[in-house]
Write an enzyme that holds these catalytic residues in place. Structure first.
Site, mmCIF file in Angstrom:
data_model
loop_
_atom_site.group_PDB
_atom_site.id
_atom_site.type_symbol
_atom_site.label_atom_id
_atom_site.label_comp_id
_atom_site.label_asym_id
_atom_site.label_seq_id
_atom_site.Cartn_x
_atom_site.Cartn_y
_atom_site.Cartn_z
ATOM 1 N N ARG A 64 1.353 -30.201 80.024
ATOM 2 C CA ARG A 64 1.989 -29.378 78.989
ATOM 3 C C ARG A 64 1.693 -29.927 77.593
ATOM 4 N NH1 ARG A 64 7.888 -29.470 77.376
ATOM 5 N NH2 ARG A 64 8.092 -27.718 75.953
ATOM 6 N N HIS A 117 -0.120 -27.754 74.687
ATOM 7 C CA HIS A 117 0.517 -27.451 73.402
ATOM 8 C C HIS A 117 -0.200 -28.107 72.228
ATOM 9 C CE1 HIS A 117 4.719 -25.813 74.688
ATOM 10 N NE2 HIS A 117 3.745 -25.306 75.403
ATOM 11 N N HIS A 151 1.480 -23.309 86.006
ATOM 12 C CA HIS A 151 2.911 -23.259 86.335
ATOM 13 C C HIS A 151 3.182 -23.520 87.816
ATOM 14 C CE1 HIS A 151 4.424 -21.110 82.433
ATOM 15 N NE2 HIS A 151 4.091 -22.365 82.250
ATOM 16 N N TRP A 208 8.834 -23.862 89.750
ATOM 17 C CA TRP A 208 8.251 -22.592 90.181
ATOM 18 C C TRP A 208 8.030 -22.548 91.696
ATOM 19 C CZ3 TRP A 208 7.145 -24.675 85.362
ATOM 20 C CH2 TRP A 208 7.236 -23.814 84.255
HETATM 21 ZN ZN1 ZEM Z 1 3.982 -23.441 80.357
HETATM 22 N N1 ZEM Z 1 5.981 -23.552 80.114
HETATM 23 N N2 ZEM Z 1 3.899 -21.637 79.417
HETATM 24 N N3 ZEM Z 1 1.933 -23.441 80.496
HETATM 25 N N4 ZEM Z 1 4.019 -25.271 81.250
HETATM 26 C C1 ZEM Z 1 6.814 -24.533 80.578
HETATM 27 C C2 ZEM Z 1 6.453 -25.628 81.359
HETATM 28 C C3 ZEM Z 1 5.154 -25.952 81.685
HETATM 29 C C4 ZEM Z 1 4.980 -20.924 78.948
HETATM 30 C C5 ZEM Z 1 6.283 -21.436 78.776
HETATM 31 O O1 ZEM Z 1 7.129 -20.759 77.933
HETATM 32 C C6 ZEM Z 1 6.750 -22.628 79.424
HETATM 33 C C7 ZEM Z 1 1.080 -22.453 80.076
HETATM 34 C C8 ZEM Z 1 1.474 -21.188 79.643
HETATM 35 C C9 ZEM Z 1 2.793 -20.837 79.356
HETATM 36 C C10 ZEM Z 1 2.935 -25.960 81.740
HETATM 37 C C11 ZEM Z 1 1.594 -25.667 81.502
HETATM 38 C C12 ZEM Z 1 1.143 -24.495 80.912
HETATM 39 C C13 ZEM Z 1 8.146 -24.258 80.169
HETATM 40 C C14 ZEM Z 1 9.344 -25.155 80.484
HETATM 41 C C15 ZEM Z 1 8.116 -23.082 79.457
HETATM 42 C C16 ZEM Z 1 9.346 -22.413 78.863
HETATM 43 C C17 ZEM Z 1 9.412 -26.318 79.483
HETATM 44 C C18 ZEM Z 1 10.559 -27.246 79.815
HETATM 45 O O2 ZEM Z 1 11.709 -26.782 79.787
HETATM 46 O O3 ZEM Z 1 10.305 -28.427 80.116
HETATM 47 C C19 ZEM Z 1 4.532 -19.582 78.606
HETATM 48 C C20 ZEM Z 1 5.390 -18.453 78.069
HETATM 49 C C21 ZEM Z 1 3.183 -19.540 78.871
HETATM 50 C C22 ZEM Z 1 2.223 -18.396 78.749
HETATM 51 C C23 ZEM Z 1 2.415 -17.233 79.255
HETATM 52 C C24 ZEM Z 1 -0.280 -22.892 80.168
HETATM 53 C C25 ZEM Z 1 -1.494 -22.079 79.743
HETATM 54 C C26 ZEM Z 1 -0.242 -24.175 80.694
HETATM 55 C C27 ZEM Z 1 -1.359 -25.139 80.980
HETATM 56 C C28 ZEM Z 1 -2.612 -24.794 81.182
HETATM 57 C C29 ZEM Z 1 3.390 -27.081 82.544
HETATM 58 C C30 ZEM Z 1 2.512 -28.047 83.329
HETATM 59 C C31 ZEM Z 1 4.788 -27.071 82.505
HETATM 60 C C32 ZEM Z 1 5.760 -28.023 83.212
HETATM 61 C C33 ZEM Z 1 6.137 -29.169 82.280
HETATM 62 C C34 ZEM Z 1 7.081 -30.169 82.897
HETATM 63 O O4 ZEM Z 1 7.600 -30.976 82.130
HETATM 64 O O5 ZEM Z 1 7.299 -30.166 84.117
#
Ligand code: ZEM
Length: 289
Positions: A46, A50, A174, A190
């Site tokens: 993540r 970002h 995800h 998820w």
């Molecule tokens: Zn995420 N993501 N993401 N994402 N994401 C979260 C967590 C993680 C969206 C999003 O709003 C959120 C991509 C695309 C998109 C990861 C990787 C990638 C979380 C939760 C949210 C709300 C955060 C938390 O509370 O800790 C949205 C709306 C997306 C697009 C539609 C893409 C592209 C990613 C990588 C290629 C990962 C690995 C996580 C889990 C993080 C963790 O701490 O476990």
């Protein structure tokens, strides 16, 4: 101003770094029984996303080069809540390898997270430079808003230069990790194996019945009947939008196709806006055993 902070600010300093050793040292930071589901891998992925996903093809601003994600105000943007945990975990390696740039460190940590949790090999190049200041932080509207749907998701990722197939592949990340009510406000993983890189984002998305979670937190979905797993409103776009769904169905049926497409798109994401030296090597690190 401390002189140490500029150690990686020259374009050539990466040449002094043995990235195989950095890879191994990042991998050694992943496991921690007391953290989340036992691994920092998901939050490293993540962080890499970002740090990179702020890129705007039109103005050529944002992206991982310069790692403005570590500066306020960008570090404090709502979308980046919780990522200080990942940066703090990596900071000792910046001390150990002062010639690595933060942009290279954060993006490489994402590669390590994907690969060491069983995902595909992600081609990665060094050469990002710590040459930006907090004045070059991106505005607070560059990353996707989980509360929105397909139109918003497309607008955000088209701005980075991705097409529908690449978007659908990227969101498969995800499979990893979870939402934290203390970070994004959303809650839960998820799927049942959040520390394994799989195509389960798509299989869970398409096979389960998703119902609104009954709680006082932000609107999100949980699976019926167990309520153990979650989907963001934006995740559901990959089920309801016909073009996204076509890709999701292919990735649910064919993990190899997902791995190949994810590896390409993720590598491209980490390179948005970076101008690499012509002789920067492309690494394909081997996962450790
Ligand atoms: Zn995420 N993501 N993401 N994402 N994401 C979260 C967590 C993680 C969206 C999003 O709003 C959120 C991509 C695309 C998109 C990861 C990787 C990638 C979380 C939760 C949210 C709300 C955060 C938390 O509370 O800790 C949205 C709306 C997306 C697009 C539609 C893409 C592209 C990613 C990588 C290629 C990962 C690995 C996580 C889990 C993080 C963790 O701490 O476990």
């Amino acid at each position: 101003f401390s002189s140490g902070a500029s150690a990686a600010s020259t374009e050539d300093s990466w040449r002094k770094v043995n990235f195989h050793n950095v890879y191994k040292d990042i991998a050694a930071l992943l496991e921690d029984e007391s953290y989340d589901d036992g691994s920092y891998g998901p939050v490293f992925v993540r962080l890499a996303w970002h740090a990179s996903g702020t890129y705007d093809v039109g103005s050529k601003t944002g992206g991982s080069n310069g790692a403005t994600i570590r500066f306020s105000p960008e570090a404090d943007h709502g979308a980046n809540a919780g990522l200080g945990v990942a940066r703090a975990r990596l900071e000792p390696l910046k001390k150990k390898y002062p010639h690595i740039s933060y942009g290279d460190l954060y993006t490489l940590a994402g590669v390590v997270g994907v690969q060491e949790l069983g995902g595909p090999t992600v081609r990665w190049r060094p050469g990002r430079v710590d040459n930006k200041t907090k004045e070059q932080c991106t505005p607070d509207d560059r990353l996707p808003d989980a509360a929105q749907g397909a139109d918003h998701v497309r607008a955000i990722f088209y701005r980075m230069g991705f097409d529908d197939q690449e978007i659908a592949a990227l969101v498969g990340a995800h499979a990893l990790g979870r939402c934290h009510s203390t970070r994004s406000g959303y809650e839960g993983p998820w799927n049942a194996s959040p520390t394994a890189f799989t195509n389960f984002f798509y299989t869970e998305l398409l096979q389960n019945t998703w119902v609104p979670k009954k709680w006082s937190g932000p609107f999100q979905f949980v699976d019926k009947p167990t309520g153990e797993f979650m989907m963001l409103p934006a995740d559901l776009a990959f089920r309801t939008d016909p073009v996204f769904r076509r890709h999701a169905e292919r990735y649910a049926a064919d993990q190899d196709a997902f791995f190949a497409d994810f590896a390409k798109a993720f590598s491209r994401l980490l390179e948005l806006g970076v101008s690499f030296p012509a002789d920067a090597p492309v690494y394909e690190f081997k996962a450790l055993d």
